[in-house]
Design a protein around this motif. Structure first.
Motif, mmCIF file in Angstrom:
data_model
loop_
_atom_site.group_PDB
_atom_site.id
_atom_site.type_symbol
_atom_site.label_atom_id
_atom_site.label_comp_id
_atom_site.label_asym_id
_atom_site.label_seq_id
_atom_site.Cartn_x
_atom_site.Cartn_y
_atom_site.Cartn_z
ATOM 1 N N THR A 59 0.874 -1.121 -0.070
ATOM 2 C CA THR A 59 0.089 -0.036 -0.182
ATOM 3 C C THR A 59 0.821 1.377 -0.059
ATOM 4 O O THR A 59 1.905 1.306 0.686
ATOM 5 C CB THR A 59 -1.067 -0.067 1.115
ATOM 6 O OG1 THR A 59 -1.647 1.158 1.269
ATOM 7 C CG2 THR A 59 -0.302 -0.090 2.498
ATOM 8 N N ALA A 60 0.434 2.285 -0.776
ATOM 9 C CA ALA A 60 1.003 3.633 -0.506
ATOM 10 C C ALA A 60 0.583 4.418 0.297
ATOM 11 O O ALA A 60 0.895 5.442 0.626
ATOM 12 C CB ALA A 60 1.033 4.274 -2.140
ATOM 13 N N ASP A 61 -0.981 4.482 0.681
ATOM 14 C CA ASP A 61 -1.525 4.852 1.800
ATOM 15 C C ASP A 61 -1.322 4.397 3.366
ATOM 16 O O ASP A 61 -1.286 3.212 3.283
ATOM 17 C CB ASP A 61 -2.969 4.950 1.367
ATOM 18 C CG ASP A 61 -2.943 5.627 0.106
ATOM 19 O OD1 ASP A 61 -2.392 6.791 -0.085
ATOM 20 O OD2 ASP A 61 -4.012 5.005 -0.417
ATOM 21 N N THR A 62 -1.502 5.220 4.113
ATOM 22 C CA THR A 62 -1.332 4.707 5.556
ATOM 23 C C THR A 62 -2.547 4.148 5.662
ATOM 24 O O THR A 62 -3.780 4.830 5.249
ATOM 25 C CB THR A 62 -1.085 5.923 6.494
ATOM 26 O OG1 THR A 62 0.105 6.540 6.199
ATOM 27 C CG2 THR A 62 -1.143 5.580 7.774
ATOM 28 N N LEU A 63 -2.644 3.259 6.462
ATOM 29 C CA LEU A 63 -3.893 2.320 6.849
ATOM 30 C C LEU A 63 -4.464 2.639 8.246
ATOM 31 O O LEU A 63 -3.535 2.655 9.127
ATOM 32 C CB LEU A 63 -3.733 0.920 6.430
ATOM 33 C CG LEU A 63 -3.487 0.453 4.943
ATOM 34 C CD1 LEU A 63 -3.260 -1.212 5.007
ATOM 35 C CD2 LEU A 63 -4.395 0.899 4.200
ATOM 36 N N GLY A 73 -0.122 2.292 10.066
ATOM 37 C CA GLY A 73 0.907 2.750 9.195
ATOM 38 C C GLY A 73 1.037 2.136 7.972
ATOM 39 O O GLY A 73 -0.179 1.914 7.484
ATOM 40 N N LYS A 74 1.982 2.132 7.235
ATOM 41 C CA LYS A 74 1.928 1.465 5.876
ATOM 42 C C LYS A 74 3.184 0.717 5.576
ATOM 43 O O LYS A 74 3.085 -0.177 4.785
ATOM 44 C CB LYS A 74 1.981 2.603 4.691
ATOM 45 C CG LYS A 74 3.237 3.448 4.670
ATOM 46 C CD LYS A 74 2.708 4.553 3.743
ATOM 47 C CE LYS A 74 3.902 5.867 3.741
ATOM 48 N NZ LYS A 74 3.670 6.711 2.850
ATOM 49 N N THR A 75 4.194 0.686 6.338
ATOM 50 C CA THR A 75 5.142 -0.309 6.112
ATOM 51 C C THR A 75 4.828 -1.710 6.354
ATOM 52 O O THR A 75 3.942 -2.025 7.200
ATOM 53 C CB THR A 75 6.427 0.071 7.111
ATOM 54 O OG1 THR A 75 6.632 1.426 6.976
ATOM 55 C CG2 THR A 75 7.842 -0.697 6.886
ATOM 56 N N GLY A 76 5.112 -2.657 5.396
ATOM 57 C CA GLY A 76 4.826 -3.978 5.623
ATOM 58 C C GLY A 76 3.213 -4.353 5.428
ATOM 59 O O GLY A 76 2.703 -5.367 5.810
ATOM 60 N N LYS A 77 2.488 -3.263 4.926
ATOM 61 C CA LYS A 77 1.083 -3.555 4.730
ATOM 62 C C LYS A 77 0.909 -3.752 3.078
ATOM 63 O O LYS A 77 1.333 -2.913 2.437
ATOM 64 C CB LYS A 77 0.190 -2.343 4.971
ATOM 65 C CG LYS A 77 0.385 -1.903 6.672
ATOM 66 C CD LYS A 77 0.021 -2.953 7.742
ATOM 67 C CE LYS A 77 -0.079 -2.488 8.957
ATOM 68 N NZ LYS A 77 1.365 -2.574 9.171
ATOM 69 N N PHE A 78 0.004 -4.462 2.999
ATOM 70 C CA PHE A 78 -0.387 -4.956 1.368
ATOM 71 C C PHE A 78 -1.918 -5.043 1.108
ATOM 72 O O PHE A 78 -2.756 -5.189 1.950
ATOM 73 C CB PHE A 78 0.184 -6.403 1.104
ATOM 74 C CG PHE A 78 1.783 -6.381 1.106
ATOM 75 C CD1 PHE A 78 2.443 -6.274 -0.049
ATOM 76 C CD2 PHE A 78 2.599 -6.408 2.550
ATOM 77 C CE1 PHE A 78 3.669 -6.234 -0.349
ATOM 78 C CE2 PHE A 78 3.920 -6.372 2.065
ATOM 79 C CZ PHE A 78 4.537 -6.313 0.928
#
Ligand code: MG
Length: 363
Positions: free
Chosen positions: A126-130, A143-148
């Protein structure tokens, strides 16, 4: 052997359409035909099963006569389950019928991933923060690191995913969540933001451009009407109607973009009822035709070629008038005027010509 199961039994209620969204056309082909076509062209896929609702089965058989069709259940989980029961491949890919932009590369990567890691889930970072939210308030920033973002196809060995389904029959968001719960960690494979699931009416929007051109002769003892505005001049345009050359070119651009016939077809100059008629009345009829055919105007632009009179003082008045009739903001109605530096029939003040261009959208 590889089997692809394409889930087509959804009702598509979020689109607000009164038919299955998979029957909507993009560039002349239904969504389901497009999705099916990508899998059909993949040599590694040996079998394609479409899970469809009872009410859609006849039409889908008509659209894709060579597809293997399985009747779906009341939920996506149940529908896929029915598809899995009919599958004969040792590897299965489950895919949403509403993702027609899937590519061969995405499909092949999912299959490769099954061979290496036991599963392949199309995804991209993901390019966006979740965030997790409850009742309109964020409860946790993820966050967005490690999120798909998880998409389809999702590929597995048939025996594994059948086992997961046999252990848990609750309605699950997708196969990867069931696999994670009962079998093991699913492996990510290549996905893409363009492999989007068509969900809302806006997702089905397509734009169409149109061109129009018209010329009328300048003669004495006629009014000069451009865009419904009378312009003081010693000559006017000759024609069966009010000879509003600008409005005529715009009408043809609009009709042409919508794939309809030209103004000569709808308003023939042999018909007495159009003698002397104000062309903006005809434009109103054209707008009605566009609406009837499901189009709205995004913008219109036109260029008037006239040696005389100077049109600069009238441009804003014409833009005000025509933008209102066409139903666009004034900023979305562009109008320019030019002379031809004395060249040709326009330069000799024998006539006026107009080029018009427009963009329509289908919603
Ligand atoms: Mg004309």
């Amino acid at each position: 052997m590889v089997t692809a199961i394409i889930a087509c039994a959804g009702s598509g209620v979020r689109t607000g359409f009164n038919e299955n969204k998979l029957f909507k056309k993009i560039n002349g082909k239904t969504i389901i035909e497009k999705t099916y076509g990508v899998f059909k062209n993949c040599k590694l896929i040996n079998e394609i099963i479409l899970t469809v609702s009872i009410k859609d089965q006849t039409y889908i058989k008509e659209l894709i006569p060579d597809a293997k069709i399985v009747i779906g259940g009341s939920t996506r989980t149940q529908s896929v389950r029915n598809g899995l029961d009919a599958a004969t491949g040792d590897i299965v890919l489950v895919h949403d019928g509403a993702r027609p932009f899937v590519t061969k590369e995405i499909i092949l990567d999912a299959i490769e991933s099954v061979k290496k890691y036991g599963s392949g889930i199309a995804s991209y970072p993901t390019a966006d923060t979740l965030a997790a939210a409850d009742d309109g308030f964020i409860t946790k920033n993820l966050g967005k690191t490690g999120k798909f973002v998880i998409q389809t196809p999702q590929a597995f060995y048939l025996k594994d995913i059948l086992k997961a389904y046999s252990l848990g029959d609750e309605d699950c968001p997708d196969e990867s969540s069931l696999y994670l719960k009962y079998i093991g960690k699913p492996h990510l494979s290549k996905g893409s933001p363009s492999n989007k699931k068509l969900t809302y009416a806006e997702d089905f929007t397509t734009n169409k451009v149109g061109n129009g051109y018209d010329t009328h002769e300048l003669v004495a003892d006629r009014k000069l009407i451009l865009g419904g505005i009378e312009i003081p001049h010693d000559k006017g345009l000759l024609g069966h109607s009010d000879a509003d050359v600008l409005t005529h070119a715009i009408m043809d651009a609009l009709l042409s973009a919508a794939g309809l016939r030209d103004i000569g077809y709808y308003f023939p100059d042999t018909d007495e009822k159009y003698k002397g008629i104000s062309s903006v009345i005809l434009l109103e009829k054209v707008m009605y035709l566009l609406k009837e055919n499901g189009y709205k105007v995004i913008n219109v632009t036109a260029c008037v070629l006239a040696q005389k009179p100077k049109l600069a003082p009238y441009i804003e008045k014409i833009r005000d008038n025509l933008s209102k009739i066409i139903g666009v903001n004034k900023n979305d109605f562009g109008l320019t005027a030019t002379t031809t530096e004395g060249l040709g029939f326009i330069g000799r003040e024998e006539g006026i010509a107009v080029y018009a261009t427009c963009l329509l959208s289908n919603i």
